[in-house]
Enzyme design. Structure first.
Site, PDB file in Angstrom:
ATOM      1  N   THR A 177       0.873  -1.176   0.000  1.00  0.00           N
ATOM      2  CA  THR A 177       0.000   0.000   0.000  1.00  0.00           C
ATOM      3  C   THR A 177       0.913   1.229   0.000  1.00  0.00           C
ATOM      4  OG1 THR A 177      -0.072   0.156   2.392  1.00  0.00           O
ATOM      5  CG2 THR A 177      -1.749  -1.218   1.356  1.00  0.00           C
ATOM      6  N   GLU A 320      -5.614  -3.768  -1.416  1.00  0.00           N
ATOM      7  CA  GLU A 320      -6.046  -4.990  -0.731  1.00  0.00           C
ATOM      8  C   GLU A 320      -7.130  -5.749  -1.506  1.00  0.00           C
ATOM      9  OE1 GLU A 320      -5.515  -2.041   0.507  1.00  0.00           O
ATOM     10  OE2 GLU A 320      -4.853  -2.076   2.583  1.00  0.00           O
ATOM     11  N   LYS A 426     -15.553  15.003  12.921  1.00  0.00           N
ATOM     12  CA  LYS A 426     -16.647  14.805  13.863  1.00  0.00           C
ATOM     13  C   LYS A 426     -16.950  16.129  14.542  1.00  0.00           C
ATOM     14  CE  LYS A 426     -18.442  10.698  15.668  1.00  0.00           C
ATOM     15  NZ  LYS A 426     -18.291   9.434  16.326  1.00  0.00           N
ATOM     16  N   TRP A 431     -20.973  13.419  11.844  1.00  0.00           N
ATOM     17  CA  TRP A 431     -19.939  13.358  10.828  1.00  0.00           C
ATOM     18  C   TRP A 431     -20.170  14.369   9.715  1.00  0.00           C
ATOM     19  CZ3 TRP A 431     -19.634   7.333   9.920  1.00  0.00           C
ATOM     20  CH2 TRP A 431     -18.841   6.770  10.922  1.00  0.00           C
TER      21      TRP A 431
HETATM   22  P1  ADP Z   1      -3.437   3.571  -0.144  1.00  0.00           P
HETATM   23  O1  ADP Z   1      -4.388   2.831   0.754  1.00  0.00           O
HETATM   24  O2  ADP Z   1      -2.062   3.192   0.051  1.00  0.00           O
HETATM   25  O3  ADP Z   1      -3.743   5.025  -0.269  1.00  0.00           O
HETATM   26  P2  ADP Z   1      -4.847   2.417  -2.336  1.00  0.00           P
HETATM   27  O4  ADP Z   1      -4.681   2.747  -3.730  1.00  0.00           O
HETATM   28  O5  ADP Z   1      -4.970   1.004  -1.969  1.00  0.00           O
HETATM   29  O6  ADP Z   1      -3.657   3.071  -1.609  1.00  0.00           O
HETATM   30  O7  ADP Z   1      -6.072   3.235  -1.822  1.00  0.00           O
HETATM   31  C1  ADP Z   1      -7.332   2.715  -1.598  1.00  0.00           C
HETATM   32  C2  ADP Z   1      -8.211   3.809  -1.078  1.00  0.00           C
HETATM   33  O8  ADP Z   1      -8.445   4.785  -2.094  1.00  0.00           O
HETATM   34  C3  ADP Z   1      -9.581   3.353  -0.673  1.00  0.00           C
HETATM   35  O9  ADP Z   1      -9.578   2.775   0.600  1.00  0.00           O
HETATM   36  C4  ADP Z   1     -10.354   4.653  -0.717  1.00  0.00           C
HETATM   37  O10 ADP Z   1     -10.172   5.416   0.465  1.00  0.00           O
HETATM   38  C5  ADP Z   1      -9.712   5.398  -1.856  1.00  0.00           C
HETATM   39  N1  ADP Z   1     -10.551   5.292  -3.052  1.00  0.00           N
HETATM   40  C6  ADP Z   1     -10.415   4.448  -4.080  1.00  0.00           C
HETATM   41  N2  ADP Z   1     -11.366   4.655  -5.015  1.00  0.00           N
HETATM   42  C7  ADP Z   1     -12.148   5.660  -4.557  1.00  0.00           C
HETATM   43  C8  ADP Z   1     -13.325   6.334  -5.046  1.00  0.00           C
HETATM   44  N3  ADP Z   1     -13.866   6.047  -6.225  1.00  0.00           N
HETATM   45  N4  ADP Z   1     -13.845   7.309  -4.275  1.00  0.00           N
HETATM   46  C9  ADP Z   1     -13.301   7.636  -3.089  1.00  0.00           C
HETATM   47  N5  ADP Z   1     -12.197   7.043  -2.571  1.00  0.00           N
HETATM   48  C10 ADP Z   1     -11.635   6.061  -3.290  1.00  0.00           C
END
Ligand code: ADP
Length: 535
Positions: A177, A320, A426, A431
């Protein structure tokens, strides 16, 4: 039925035998280089032979430190198919995190693009397990000490490699990640998970590539396997356009104008850069643009429709989840009262094969009613069940992955992401969605980008602070911004604190880096303008 294992070598052979004339096109300074799938597969065979000769065995990790290009595609095919594990390294990680992931994965070999040698050289002395470094293309390699030339290695081999029969559950690839919310954590993809994910990506309920398509793969191949597009395109015989380091708006415009992709995938910040570019861009060939990795603002979707006549389809996923877990095609049957935009601004619709549920703070599962907000949990055959050598029991329970994303699901399986658990605001016990607030601010005509963070407040516990980048040559009046937001967000969300900055800090994969923003605010680096809110 026959018990045939689901292996990436099936994908490789299918593309090679069935779509041998399809192309991998790599953009280079002043032009491009192209190779047919048949040629790329032949070179992958030679690469596997060369790696074997260097002593790479089943299960050994081979890192790639590369742009999106033909060599990287060859590594994508050769390394997993020979039984080793492809570890795609994020070329934008800070040096200490880069050394950490290489050591943690215990990479034995690293394949590096010549242009990226200095970045790898910066961590060379900290690498504990790397025995061989292979350099693709030109560049001064002296800083790395002894290296091997990729082309010389391939030139010494004949094509042909007997891809072994592997256990479909064996490791094929791994990706860490990007560490947006802590230290990078390793996710290991198996042959089986990659195969099934590729099928899901190929389904008509997703992007459904064909041989008629040509996809511009902007999302990096080190970022969740470029969302799985290289394998899906290979399987479908879709031409791949690999932009390497040519990722700025002007470069992308030239690629659209000259190479006429039908599909392209990238994070919203990339698309925003292209939309704001004051140059002609020919989108006539494009059937869809996909965006994900961060929320896609409504203003961006509308801007693309207006300027380019192009639809942005949003997807949701994480490293993940391989990453495809939701994809935003509109439904055939729309629920009453929901217009097109209702669907377009969703993060996506849950894809077949993945299950998503919304869970409340007390652990109860909430209904998919489009309003009940909680944390998303995911499970499925391409959702990871653990991190590599890193127990994190908080993230996994009862076979579900806690995603760390907060939002709701509607009756038709469309997801709304309102925040990451780490970023929620918050205020007075309720929220505020930083994502929705950002999107509302970004709809203001003179705003280039905006990001919202929670800042401490003695009365409400937290309040939103909006950091805004104006469009070039524009100045913004916070009171006018508040007036603009008045009818767009609930009254108590209206932000009284504004900071006008030159650039929103971004993570290594182009997302707003709120950790850095919160630290900047705490250090007093933001000049905060306070606005009296309308009564
Ligand atoms: P990292 O967790 O290292 O930033 P990732 O690419 O695995 O890298 O990121 C996944 C995260 O990206 C998701 O958990 C979410 O928060 C965000 N994400 C992915 N797609 C979207 C989307 N369409 N809208 C909002 N957030 C998104």
């Amino acid at each position: 039925m026959q018990d045939a294992p689901l292996l990436i070598s099936n994908i490789l052979r299918h593309g090679q035998l069935t779509h041998g004339e399809s192309q991998v096109i790599t953009i280079e300074a002043g032009g491009h280089r192209s190779a047919t799938f048949d040629e790329v597969a032949g070179r992958a065979e030679k690469l596997a032979k060369a790696l074997r000769r260097l002593g790479v065995k089943d299960g050994d990790r081979v890192g790639t430190f590369c742009w999106n290009n033909q060599g990287h595609m060859e590594a994508y095919l050769a390394i997993p198919c020979m039984g080793a594990v492809l570890h795609t390294l994020n070329i934008r990680l800070p040096a200490e995190q880069l050394a950490y992931v290489i050591n943690h994965a215990e990479d034995r070999v690293i394949i590096v693009d010549g242009s990226l040698v200095p970045l790898l050289a910066a961590v060379k002395d900290d690498l504990k397990t790397v025995e061989t470094i292979i350099v693709v293309g030109d560049g001064d390699t002296s800083a790395l000490g002894e290296t091997l030339s990729y082309e010389a290695l391939l030139a010494a081999e004949e094509p042909g490699f007997e891809w072994p029969d592997l256990d479909e559950r064996s490791a094929a690839a791994m990706c860490y990640t990007s560490g947006t919310t802590g230290n990078p954590k390793g996710v290991v993809y198996s042959h089986r998970s990659t195969w099934l994910h590729t099928m899901a990506e190929q389904a008509a309920s997703s992007i459904g590539m064909t041989e008629e398509d040509r996809i511009l793969i902007i999302v990096p191949m080190f970022h969740a396997n470029a969302w799985g597009t290289p394998y899906a395109a290979w399987l479908a015989g879709t031409d791949m356009l690999m932009p390497q380091m040519y990722l700025m708006g002007e470069h992308l415009a030239a690629i659209f104008n000259e190479y006429h992709p039908t599909l392209a995938c990238g994070v919203p910040t990339i698309w925003n850069g292209l939309l704001q570019l004051d140059k002609p861009v020919d989108f006539s060939s494009v059937r869809a643009i996909t965006a994900g990795g961060a929320a896609v603002p409504q203003a961006l979707i509308e801007g693309f429709e207006k300027r380019f006549g192009a639809t942005i389809i949003q997807g949701w996923g994480m490293t993940e989840t391989s990453p495809l877990a939701a994809f935003g095609l509109p439904p055939a049957r729309r629920l009453e009262g929901h217009d097109d935009m209702y669907y377009k601004i969703k993060a996506g619709r849950v894809v077949p094969g993945v299950e998503i549920r919304v869970v409340a703070e007390d652990g109860s599962v909430l209904p998919n009613d489009g309003t009940s907000v909680g944390e998303f949990e995911a499970r499925g055959p391409w959702v990871t069940g653990s991190y590599y050598k890193d127990e994190d029991p908080d993230r996994f329970h009862d076979g579900w992955l806690r995603t760390g994303d907060v939002g709701c699901l509607d009756e038709q399986g469309y997801m709304t992401i309102s925040d990451r658990t780490k970023d929620v605001i918050k205020s007075g016990g309720e929220w505020i969605s930083s994502v929705e607030l950002e999107n509302a601010v970004m709809a203001y005509p003179d705003v280039f980008e905006a990001a919202v963070i929670a800042v401490p407040d003695h009365k409400w516990s937290e309040r939103p602070l909006v950091a805004v980048v104006p469009k070039p040559g524009k100045t913004l009046d916070p009171s006018a911004l508040v007036a603009f937001l008045k009818d767009r967000v609930p009254r108590w969300w209206l932000p009284e604190q504004w900071a006008f900055i030159e650039e929103i800090p971004k993570t290594s994969v182009g997302k707003f880096d709120k950790k850095v923003m919160r630290a900047a605010f705490a250090d007093g680096a933001y000049a905060v303008h306070k606005v009296d809110l309308p009564k």
